[in-house]
Design a protein around this motif. Structure first.
Motif, PDB file in Angstrom:
ATOM      1  N   THR A   1       0.679  -1.127   0.058  1.00 46.33           N
ATOM      2  CA  THR A   1       0.053   0.164  -0.133  1.00 46.33           C
ATOM      3  C   THR A   1       0.911   1.116   0.030  1.00 46.33           C
ATOM      4  N   THR A   2       2.011   1.117   0.552  1.00 48.37           N
ATOM      5  CA  THR A   2       2.979   2.231   0.683  1.00 48.37           C
ATOM      6  C   THR A   2       4.095   2.022  -0.402  1.00 48.37           C
ATOM      7  N   LYS A   3       4.441   3.055  -1.258  1.00 49.42           N
ATOM      8  CA  LYS A   3       5.755   3.014  -2.175  1.00 49.42           C
ATOM      9  C   LYS A   3       6.211   4.421  -2.181  1.00 49.42           C
ATOM     10  N   ASN A   4       7.584   4.217  -2.585  1.00 49.57           N
ATOM     11  CA  ASN A   4       8.255   5.570  -2.561  1.00 49.57           C
ATOM     12  C   ASN A   4       9.184   5.370  -3.709  1.00 49.57           C
ATOM     13  N   TYR A   5       9.596   6.370  -4.535  1.00 48.13           N
ATOM     14  CA  TYR A   5      10.394   6.332  -5.782  1.00 48.13           C
ATOM     15  C   TYR A   5      11.406   7.492  -5.292  1.00 48.13           C
ATOM     16  N   ALA A   6      12.691   7.342  -6.224  1.00 50.26           N
ATOM     17  CA  ALA A   6      13.687   8.419  -6.323  1.00 50.26           C
ATOM     18  C   ALA A   6      12.850   9.368  -7.335  1.00 50.26           C
ATOM     19  N   ASP A   7      13.248  10.684  -7.271  1.00 48.73           N
ATOM     20  CA  ASP A   7      12.908  11.698  -8.270  1.00 48.73           C
ATOM     21  C   ASP A   7      13.337  11.185  -9.863  1.00 48.73           C
ATOM     22  N   SER A   8      14.517  10.356  -9.909  1.00 50.77           N
ATOM     23  CA  SER A   8      14.966  10.162 -11.293  1.00 50.77           C
ATOM     24  C   SER A   8      14.295   9.020 -12.125  1.00 50.77           C
ATOM     25  N   VAL A   9      13.378   8.270 -11.115  1.00 51.44           N
ATOM     26  CA  VAL A   9      12.290   7.276 -11.841  1.00 51.44           C
ATOM     27  C   VAL A   9      10.795   7.584 -11.554  1.00 51.44           C
ATOM     28  N   GLU A  10      10.586   8.537 -11.027  1.00 47.08           N
ATOM     29  CA  GLU A  10       9.325   8.769 -10.370  1.00 47.08           C
ATOM     30  C   GLU A  10       8.324   8.887 -11.820  1.00 47.08           C
ATOM     31  N   GLY A  11       7.221   8.353 -11.987  1.00 47.92           N
ATOM     32  CA  GLY A  11       6.407   8.241 -13.016  1.00 47.92           C
ATOM     33  C   GLY A  11       6.760   7.381 -14.088  1.00 47.92           C
ATOM     34  N   ARG A  12       7.981   6.793 -14.197  1.00 48.15           N
ATOM     35  CA  ARG A  12       8.325   6.050 -15.110  1.00 48.15           C
ATOM     36  C   ARG A  12       8.481   4.294 -14.719  1.00 48.15           C
ATOM     37  N   PHE A  13       8.925   4.182 -13.360  1.00 47.63           N
ATOM     38  CA  PHE A  13       8.790   2.956 -13.036  1.00 47.63           C
ATOM     39  C   PHE A  13       7.771   2.769 -11.784  1.00 47.63           C
ATOM     40  N   THR A  14       7.416   1.421 -11.821  1.00 40.35           N
ATOM     41  CA  THR A  14       6.259   0.989 -10.712  1.00 40.35           C
ATOM     42  C   THR A  14       6.840  -0.281 -10.171  1.00 40.35           C
ATOM     43  N   ILE A  15       6.780  -0.168  -8.626  1.00 42.65           N
ATOM     44  CA  ILE A  15       7.232  -1.282  -7.834  1.00 42.65           C
ATOM     45  C   ILE A  15       6.125  -1.875  -7.346  1.00 42.65           C
ATOM     46  N   SER A  16       5.882  -3.339  -7.323  1.00 40.32           N
ATOM     47  CA  SER A  16       4.938  -4.118  -7.003  1.00 40.32           C
ATOM     48  C   SER A  16       5.316  -5.397  -6.277  1.00 40.32           C
TER      49      SER A  16
ATOM     50  N   LEU B   1       8.867  -9.963  -5.907  1.00 39.68           N
ATOM     51  CA  LEU B   1       8.798  -8.411  -5.850  1.00 39.68           C
ATOM     52  C   LEU B   1       9.289  -8.105  -7.316  1.00 39.68           C
ATOM     53  N   TYR B   2       8.493  -6.840  -7.807  1.00 38.80           N
ATOM     54  CA  TYR B   2       8.736  -6.590  -9.155  1.00 38.80           C
ATOM     55  C   TYR B   2       8.949  -5.015  -9.369  1.00 38.80           C
ATOM     56  N   LEU B   3       9.655  -4.648 -10.588  1.00 37.25           N
ATOM     57  CA  LEU B   3       9.900  -3.433 -10.804  1.00 37.25           C
ATOM     58  C   LEU B   3       9.605  -3.189 -12.413  1.00 37.25           C
ATOM     59  N   GLN B   4       8.466  -2.699 -12.800  1.00 38.11           N
ATOM     60  CA  GLN B   4       7.972  -2.234 -14.055  1.00 38.11           C
ATOM     61  C   GLN B   4       8.761  -1.150 -14.510  1.00 38.11           C
ATOM     62  N   MET B   5       9.358  -1.062 -15.548  1.00 37.84           N
ATOM     63  CA  MET B   5      10.160   0.042 -15.941  1.00 37.84           C
ATOM     64  C   MET B   5       9.794   0.573 -17.349  1.00 37.84           C
ATOM     65  N   SER B   6       9.550   1.748 -17.608  1.00 46.03           N
ATOM     66  CA  SER B   6       9.075   2.063 -18.984  1.00 46.03           C
ATOM     67  C   SER B   6       9.683   3.340 -19.303  1.00 46.03           C
TER      68      SER B   6
END
Lengths: 116, 107
Positions: free
Chosen positions: A56-71, A79-84
């Motif tokens: 329910t809680t996620k946090n991202y570095a500014d360099s990947v915010e909006g492009r990467f999704t952790i789940s 654990l997953y990391l979707q990178m676009s």
């Protein structure tokens, strides 16, 4: 012994996408915050993202915010990391690790190369 | 963003020597600092958290100290498996940040 095994890395063109996976064993995955950390070739370490135990809680570095999704999928201990919209500067070894503030253990990493 | 600075970049030492690695933060961390060891071709290994608490399985020849902005990692008697790169990392503020690393190599 606690084990984390990453997979899914490879060569991708700029603007492309990739999904990394991390399989956990021998610890209670569902009780653990999990994180992704990356290391560009020959460089130091950069924290990328973390996810809470329930997702329910996620946090991202500014360099990947909006492009990467952790789940995560606690039923699969994964654990997953979707990178676009990948960029050349995303080229790195990507490690999964247990923890939110300090990290241990770490996996052996999976290499992502972004190049045309 | 908190900037972490490690010194020296490289430290050459012999087996059995005592070595001290330094880590400086651009602002106070209290004691929210961790240390890691990375051997070639491997993922990092947690050594110390809370500035001085050894992680599970870390031998007592490895110790951490410091608070605020100045921290040290000491290895009292270098063993062959200690030749590696060492990183400090702060968890006082987001984003979490790492130092650039100190390589300990064989003199």
């Amino acid at each position: 012994q606690v084990q984390l095994v990453e997979s899914g890395g490879g060569l991708v063109k700029p603007g492309g996408s990739l999904r990394l996976s991390c399989a956990a064993s021998t610890f209670t995955f569902s009780d653990s915050y999990m994180s992704w950390i990356r290391q560009a070739p020959g460089k130091g370490l950069e924290w990328v993202s973390y996810i809470s135990t329930t997702g329910t809680t996620k946090n991202y570095a500014d360099s990947v915010e909006g492009r990467f999704t952790i789940s995560r999928d606690n039923a699969k201990n994964s654990l997953y990391l979707q990178m676009s919209n990948l960029r050349a500067e995303d080229t790195a070894m990507y490690y999964c690790a247990r923890g939110q503030y300090w990290f241990g253990p770490w996996g052996q990493g999976t290499l992502v190369t972004v190049s045309s | 963003e908190i900037v972490m600075t490690q010194s020296p970049d490289t430290l050459s030492a012999s087996a059995g020597e005592r070595v001290t690695l330094s880590c400086r933060a651009s602002q106070s961390l209290s004691r929210n600092l961790a240390w890691y060891q990375q051997r070639p071709g491997q993922g990092p290994r947690l050594l110390i958290y809370g500035a001085s608490t050894r992680a599970t399985g870390i031998p007592d020849r490895v110790s951490g100290s410091g608070s605020g902005t100045e921290f040290t990692l000491t290895i009292s008697s270098l063993q062959s498996e200690d030749f590696a790169v060492y990183y400090c990392q702060q968890y006082e503020n987001w984003p979490l940040t790492f130092g650039g690393g100190t390589k300990v190599d064989i003199k």
